[in-house]
Design an enzyme around this catalytic site. Sequence first.
Site, PDB file in Angstrom:
ATOM      1  N   SER A  23       0.823  -1.210   0.000  1.00 37.39           N
ATOM      2  CA  SER A  23       0.000   0.000   0.000  1.00 37.39           C
ATOM      3  C   SER A  23       0.852   1.253   0.000  1.00 37.39           C
ATOM      4  O   SER A  23       0.339   2.359  -0.149  1.00 37.39           O
ATOM      5  CB  SER A  23      -0.905   0.023   1.242  1.00 37.39           C
ATOM      6  OG  SER A  23      -0.114   0.038   2.421  1.00 37.39           O
ATOM      7  N   HIS A  26      -3.196  -3.573  -5.274  1.00 41.72           N
ATOM      8  CA  HIS A  26      -3.475  -3.139  -3.907  1.00 41.72           C
ATOM      9  C   HIS A  26      -4.934  -3.372  -3.547  1.00 41.72           C
ATOM     10  O   HIS A  26      -5.821  -2.619  -3.941  1.00 41.72           O
ATOM     11  CB  HIS A  26      -3.101  -1.660  -3.739  1.00 41.72           C
ATOM     12  CG  HIS A  26      -3.360  -1.140  -2.359  1.00 41.72           C
ATOM     13  ND1 HIS A  26      -3.707   0.161  -2.093  1.00 41.72           N
ATOM     14  CD2 HIS A  26      -3.326  -1.772  -1.147  1.00 41.72           C
ATOM     15  CE1 HIS A  26      -3.870   0.315  -0.792  1.00 41.72           C
ATOM     16  NE2 HIS A  26      -3.652  -0.841  -0.197  1.00 41.72           N
ATOM     17  N   ASN A  66      -4.539   6.347  -0.566  1.00 42.93           N
ATOM     18  CA  ASN A  66      -3.762   6.788   0.593  1.00 42.93           C
ATOM     19  C   ASN A  66      -3.140   8.162   0.384  1.00 42.93           C
ATOM     20  O   ASN A  66      -2.973   8.932   1.336  1.00 42.93           O
ATOM     21  CB  ASN A  66      -2.679   5.767   0.930  1.00 42.93           C
ATOM     22  CG  ASN A  66      -3.246   4.529   1.585  1.00 42.93           C
ATOM     23  OD1 ASN A  66      -4.406   4.509   1.988  1.00 42.93           O
ATOM     24  ND2 ASN A  66      -2.453   3.478   1.697  1.00 42.93           N
TER      25      ASN A  66
END
Length: 593
Positions: free
Chosen positions: A427, A448, A498
């Site tokens: 990630s 991912h 993210n």
Amino acid sequence: MDTPISTIAVVGLGTMGTGIADVLVRAGREVIGIDISDTAAAQAVAALEASTARAVARERITEEERQDVLARFRTFSDLQAAAEADLVIEVVPESYEAKQEVFRALDGIVRPGTIVATGTNALSVTRLAADSAHPERVLGLHFFTPVQAMKLVEVVSSVLTDPRAVEAVTQLALDLGKEPVAVGDRAGFIADGLLFGYLNQAAAMYEAKYASREDIDAAMKLGCGLPMGPLALLDLIGVDTARTVLEAMYADSRDRLHAPAPILKQLSEAGLTGRKSGRGFYTYEAPGSGEVVRDALTPLGSADAAGGREVRSVGVAGSGTMASGIAEVFAKAGYQVVLAARSQEKADTAKARIAKSLARSVDKGRMTGEARDATLALITPAGTLDAFADVDLALEAVAEDLEIKQELFARLDKICKPGAVLATTTSSLPVVACARATSRPQDVIGMHFFNPAPAMKLVEIVRTVLTGDDVHATVREVTTKIRKHPVDCGDRAGFIVNALLFPYLNNAIKMVQEHYATLDDIDAAMKLGGGYPMGPFELLDVVGLDVSLAIEQVLHREFRDPGLAPAPLLEHLVAAGCLGRKTGRGFREYARR
């Protein structure tokens, strides 16, 4: 200020002003709608007539009650009509000049005890109050659109505001069925202060051609459970409005993350302001429509899946929650799965975890007992990676440590057959660093998954500069076959989700660190005002503060932006061993199991 608020003037009858008026009259208040445009006033009346007619049709109110509501709403074109109001709420265009003109005029019209509220979501309430003859009665009352549905109201005080005015409008918000949150005067307040930084980064990500608008929006909806993607939300809010808010935030914070992305200026100045103009980041059926239509940037579909490699068997390396979840997903889709761990015992334990997960699905009626048995039969646990010799796709889900992953990829390079696709679920680590540990970097790609893998629909497909086109096509096709939604992104820290999520979480921590707002108020603001499924501090404690800090550090190292530096409060909590729910204490304390 000590008298009950029964008559309210709403100055500016655009979408927000009309929504506020609607909520007020339904709550039994007399509302004076004021707009210099007769057309806007007529549209506000028509909107109230339409919304109340729908309420009658749905048997929420009677026709008699509807007529009472309509009778309580009167419209005027002159500010003098506000003379009898106990409270005036201005929602004119977001500029100091426009708002100051209204405030100065109101000084000569309303009673000294009348509260005057600005609906601004970005401008300084203190600056507006200072221009008033009675600054003590001026405050901010920030509703969210659609006003009828959104529960949050930010009550904004300046250093000049009389506490009695705050108390009176707070009680009004409660009477309206809203949840008021008290905040100080700074650009963006809580919700927009966190939301617009995130939206700005999404715009910059799109402008840099890192990912398509569709993939950015899908990633944040599916990866974070948000009701809308950031670019679609910018179109709804108005690109010009977003630019104005960000300009105010940047002037206040000097944080580069708040400096409006150049594309916002380009779109605004071209008149491409979003839904209201019919075109922004997307193209719409007509001005004011929410119906997206195809344009030159619309993807053509999954033609890139042609030319991929055949995948019938999959190897999953790892024995944790993510590894077993991914193995379950592939087996459910009919793939032969080899689940390899560091020992046969760990592999058997991982398969047992899958069996429990499938049993829960059977108990809930989501699958039959026969389907469960068939799925389990497709999974072969193994205590060594040697079992990957014949798999078509080898996917690792081991610890998030680059040395461990590189060592594993070096082993996969020796074990896996030629033509096998090698994938990492990292990630935050560079996929190319894993690829370079092999003699076939063209076969390496990132996949991912999000936790829990069986439930989360998103998979970020991360191709490096060395990844082969056929490998990319293969993985996109496989992702679709396992009923997940693939989004493409390049090999840089954070990928899409993210890279957008964690700066937002970091900024929330900074708000608490600076004593601007409480944990509870920030969590409430983002859930009620932004439609987020969890507040930032609830989410941080679930993710783990140590994991969050590690991701923040990776983002800061990659982009070298001072605004991405981890908040010291986060570093202090991690150093103290307060890592969130898993340790019983993070930003909040939890009962030990």
